[in-house]
Design a protein around this motif. Sequence first.
Motif, PDB file in Angstrom:
ATOM      1  N   SER A 291       0.881  -1.283  -0.087  1.00  0.00           N
ATOM      2  CA  SER A 291       0.094   0.018   0.130  1.00  0.00           C
ATOM      3  C   SER A 291       1.027   1.198  -0.068  1.00  0.00           C
ATOM      4  N   SER A 292       0.192   2.468  -0.449  1.00  0.00           N
ATOM      5  CA  SER A 292       0.960   3.686  -0.509  1.00  0.00           C
ATOM      6  C   SER A 292       1.111   4.395   0.875  1.00  0.00           C
ATOM      7  N   SER A 293       0.088   3.844   2.005  1.00  0.00           N
ATOM      8  CA  SER A 293       0.014   4.182   3.192  1.00  0.00           C
ATOM      9  C   SER A 293      -0.330   3.404   4.380  1.00  0.00           C
ATOM     10  N   LEU A 294       0.093   3.578   5.529  1.00  0.00           N
ATOM     11  CA  LEU A 294      -0.109   2.768   6.617  1.00  0.00           C
ATOM     12  C   LEU A 294      -1.416   3.472   7.283  1.00  0.00           C
ATOM     13  N   PRO A 295      -2.351   2.355   8.077  1.00  0.00           N
ATOM     14  CA  PRO A 295      -3.369   2.783   8.714  1.00  0.00           C
ATOM     15  C   PRO A 295      -3.214   3.789   9.912  1.00  0.00           C
ATOM     16  N   THR A 296      -3.976   4.728   9.945  1.00  0.00           N
ATOM     17  CA  THR A 296      -3.988   5.588  11.032  1.00  0.00           C
ATOM     18  C   THR A 296      -4.227   5.042  12.259  1.00  0.00           C
ATOM     19  N   SER A 297      -4.708   3.826  12.311  1.00  0.00           N
ATOM     20  CA  SER A 297      -4.773   2.898  13.596  1.00  0.00           C
ATOM     21  C   SER A 297      -3.427   2.656  14.293  1.00  0.00           C
ATOM     22  N   LEU A 298      -2.499   2.601  13.426  1.00  0.00           N
ATOM     23  CA  LEU A 298      -1.063   2.035  13.795  1.00  0.00           C
ATOM     24  C   LEU A 298      -0.688   3.034  14.968  1.00  0.00           C
ATOM     25  N   GLY A 299      -1.209   4.284  15.116  1.00  0.00           N
ATOM     26  CA  GLY A 299      -0.742   5.090  16.253  1.00  0.00           C
ATOM     27  C   GLY A 299      -1.677   4.583  17.548  1.00  0.00           C
ATOM     28  N   ASP A 320       0.295  10.711  10.439  1.00  0.00           N
ATOM     29  CA  ASP A 320       0.676  11.660  11.709  1.00  0.00           C
ATOM     30  C   ASP A 320       0.391  11.095  13.027  1.00  0.00           C
ATOM     31  N   SER A 321      -0.239   9.743  13.078  1.00  0.00           N
ATOM     32  CA  SER A 321      -0.642   9.349  14.243  1.00  0.00           C
ATOM     33  C   SER A 321       0.595   8.535  14.974  1.00  0.00           C
ATOM     34  N   ILE A 322       1.519   8.313  13.866  1.00  0.00           N
ATOM     35  CA  ILE A 322       3.019   7.854  14.459  1.00  0.00           C
ATOM     36  C   ILE A 322       3.413   8.446  15.843  1.00  0.00           C
ATOM     37  N   ALA A 323       2.931   9.738  16.058  1.00  0.00           N
ATOM     38  CA  ALA A 323       3.292  10.565  17.170  1.00  0.00           C
ATOM     39  C   ALA A 323       2.753   9.965  18.425  1.00  0.00           C
ATOM     40  N   ASP A 324       1.876   9.258  18.170  1.00  0.00           N
ATOM     41  CA  ASP A 324       1.076   8.559  19.548  1.00  0.00           C
ATOM     42  C   ASP A 324       1.617   7.352  19.987  1.00  0.00           C
ATOM     43  N   LEU A 325       2.761   6.827  19.461  1.00  0.00           N
ATOM     44  CA  LEU A 325       3.285   5.681  19.844  1.00  0.00           C
ATOM     45  C   LEU A 325       4.348   6.064  21.013  1.00  0.00           C
ATOM     46  N   LYS A 344       6.089  15.715  10.381  1.00  0.00           N
ATOM     47  CA  LYS A 344       6.795  16.439  11.403  1.00  0.00           C
ATOM     48  C   LYS A 344       6.216  15.901  12.713  1.00  0.00           C
ATOM     49  N   SER A 345       5.204  15.082  12.779  1.00  0.00           N
ATOM     50  CA  SER A 345       4.836  14.611  14.354  1.00  0.00           C
ATOM     51  C   SER A 345       5.768  13.617  14.935  1.00  0.00           C
ATOM     52  N   ILE A 346       6.787  13.214  13.923  1.00  0.00           N
ATOM     53  CA  ILE A 346       7.776  12.129  14.224  1.00  0.00           C
ATOM     54  C   ILE A 346       8.786  12.896  15.678  1.00  0.00           C
TER      55      ILE A 346
END
Length: 446
Positions: A291-299, A320-325, A344-346
């Motif tokens: 896929s071209s993206s990963l699910p937002t639920s990853l966060g 952007d939800s990667i910031a929630d990890l 940028k959320s990284i």
Amino acid sequence: MLDQCCISSLPNNFANLSNLRHLSLLYSQKLKRLPVSFKNLKLLEHLNLGWCSELTLTVEDLNFLENITRLNFLNLSGCKQLEELPRHITHQASLTELYFSETSIRELPDNIGQLSMLRELDFSETSIRELPDSIGQLSKLRELKINVLSSSLPTSLGDLSSLMNLSIQSCPKLERLPDSIADLSYLRNLLIEDCPQLKCLPDSIGQLSKLTELKIENLLFSSLPTSLGDLSSLMNLSIQSCPKLERLPDSIADLSYLRNLLIEDCPQLKCLPDSIGQLSKLRELKINVLSSSLPTSLGDLSSLMNLSIQSCPKLERLPDSIADLSYLRNLLIEDCPQLKCLPKSIMQLNNLQELTISNCPIGELDFGKASLPFGLSNLRKIFLQATEMSRISFSEDCCPYLESLDLFNNHQLEEIEALPITLKSINLENSEMLKKIPSFAGLTSQ
């Protein structure tokens, strides 16, 4: 023990040691024969002849075992000239461990079920044609490693009521697993590898309520059964080198105890299901998708500590939800040829300790430009290798504990603006376009 000894033969009077109970000749690769007098070792309990590669060992050479009544351990693995087991092997009423992997044995005794005390049986990397039905009588067997030439396994496999570890490897004709596999109520670990004719797992696999580890490797599945989500104790799931796997079931979200999910070298896997975010106890995730993206639920993976994103040929962005990890310690992004920037959320990953980006066309990195105060406050190591970035900079408050910066093979890197004063190591090898670097005054010396 005489492990790894260099002798080519044992003296005939060796068997005068009539009280000998333990004999190990493991990896004695120059040993060529056993003395006839071995028949006098009647009290022997442990015999290890594993990987005596020069040992001329035939079924007749093992006739001495008929005189031994207390044998509980026998290792014949790696004795490649051995073509069959002696028929009287099943009379060894005390035998608990039997290993004969990497031999030329082609048949198991039909009455192998008589080995009522057997706990471990390994005949991997042999040419066993099929399993006899009597194998189900091994009620104390805890570990079984098999490879067979048959297209199926006996239903009696499900009668192995004590089995905890099952490895099914290199079975070129195996087409199906018996539904009775669901009856292995104590099974903890299941490995299925290199079975090219096996196209699916039985739905009954979901009934393995005590299974904690499932490893699938080099299989031609296009999907996994929905019942996978019923594996209520599963903690480790590894799927590797399955070139036709296209999807994971949504029911993967029901694996509430899953700690580690490793998906590697599955080039047709289209995407991760949105439900993956429900794996609240997941600590390690390794993935490759189309896929071209990963699910937002990853966060939503609130316990995730290690994330590896590798060989995703179409991946263009991270959510952007990667910031929630918030517990993430290690982030690796590798071989993603369409990934040109990071969110940028990284910068909000303040528990991140190691960041690796390799073989991705990232154009620019600015550590701190859009960060919170003390962004990436626990980051110790940065590896940025073979990217397309031309510039990298650090704000004053970003990465206050950074110790190592590796910029190897960044051929387009022209400018480094500021560097954290905590750096202990920096690698600029093969960054031949670099024109501007900051003053190193103030950096700590080592």
